[in-house]
Design a protein around this motif. Structure first.
Motif, PDB file in Angstrom:
ATOM      1  N   ILE A   1      -4.674   7.707  -4.408  1.00 20.96           N
ATOM      2  CA  ILE A   1      -4.933   6.803  -3.282  1.00 20.96           C
ATOM      3  C   ILE A   1      -4.480   7.487  -1.989  1.00 20.96           C
ATOM      4  O   ILE A   1      -3.328   7.901  -1.886  1.00 20.96           O
ATOM      5  CB  ILE A   1      -4.175   5.469  -3.468  1.00 20.96           C
TER       6      ILE A   1
ATOM      7  N   HIS B   1       0.828  -1.212   0.000  1.00 15.56           N
ATOM      8  CA  HIS B   1       0.000   0.000   0.000  1.00 15.56           C
ATOM      9  C   HIS B   1       0.860   1.258   0.000  1.00 15.56           C
ATOM     10  O   HIS B   1       0.537   2.253  -0.662  1.00 15.56           O
ATOM     11  CB  HIS B   1      -0.962   0.019   1.185  1.00 15.56           C
TER      12      HIS B   1
ATOM     13  N   SER C   1       0.596   3.933  -2.964  1.00 13.25           N
ATOM     14  CA  SER C   1       0.070   5.278  -2.682  1.00 13.25           C
ATOM     15  C   SER C   1       1.126   6.376  -2.829  1.00 13.25           C
ATOM     16  O   SER C   1       0.762   7.555  -2.870  1.00 13.25           O
ATOM     17  CB  SER C   1      -0.553   5.332  -1.281  1.00 13.25           C
TER      18      SER C   1
ATOM     19  N   ASP D   1       2.960   4.688   4.857  1.00 14.40           N
ATOM     20  CA  ASP D   1       2.594   5.419   3.636  1.00 14.40           C
ATOM     21  C   ASP D   1       3.141   6.847   3.695  1.00 14.40           C
ATOM     22  O   ASP D   1       3.734   7.352   2.744  1.00 14.40           O
ATOM     23  CB  ASP D   1       1.065   5.552   3.496  1.00 14.40           C
TER      24      ASP D   1
END
Ligand SMILES: [Fe+2]
Length: 183
Positions: free
Chosen positions: A95, A84, A88, A102
């Protein structure tokens, strides 16, 4: 996945030496951030190391960049959190940044470019004598390394770091691997 497997995959998929160095620098900063924040150093460093693995494979297609990278990371054994973060970090997908991982990758990524550019304008072109205050001065000069997103670097506040500390931590992390970076 071991760090060696990740690096082997980077070298197999990326020919440009500067892009490999960018990923090594991002790895170093992510590891230092994990240490500072009490997070998983292995997970964070590998996220940094792999995050742009697909740049040459996707050939400038920003709709493909980081989707393929996340897939490659998963094939190597990455968990959902790492996938993720890689996915992202490319804003083109829209996203949202959700986890600390992140957000850390998002602000660490452009910091490598600012610090590298600040080293390269020194007479010796080395990281060793570069001071955080010089990097901060360059940050404030909008025309210096203009492609580096100041806004993105400033988002270190989202992971609870003061701007100055983030610059100091990033610089120290890159100085530790200066030889690998050729700086
Ligand atoms: Fe990157």
């Amino acid at each position: 996945m071991t760090r060696e497997e990740a690096l082997d995959s980077v070298k197999a998929n990326v020919g440009n030496e500067n892009l490999i160095k960018h990923m090594l620098a991002t790895e170093a900063i992510m590891r230092a951030l994990a240490r500072r924040l009490g997070e998983d150093e292995e997970e964070w460093r590998l996220t940094g190391l792999l995050h742009d693995i697909d740049v040459e494979l996707t050939g400038g297609d920003m709709n493909a960049h980081s989707r393929l990278g996340a897939d490659i990371a998963v094939e190597l054994g990455a968990g959902k959190a790492m996938a993720h973060a890689i996915l992202s970090h490319n804003e083109a997908h829209g996203i949202p940044l959700e986890t600390k991982l992140d957000k850390a990758l998002f602000c660490a990524d452009p910091l490598t470019g600012l610090i590298t550019a600040a080293a390269l304008v020194r007479p010796d072109k080395k990281l060793a004598g570069l001071e955080a205050k010089s990097v901060i001065k360059k940050f404030k000069q909008k025309g210096f390394a203009a492609a580096v997103s100041r806004e993105q670097i400033s988002q270190c506040s989202e992971i609870g770091l003061e701007f100055d500390e983030f610059i100091e931590l990033g610089l120290a992390a890159m100085q530790e691997i200066a030889a690998d970076l050729g700086l």
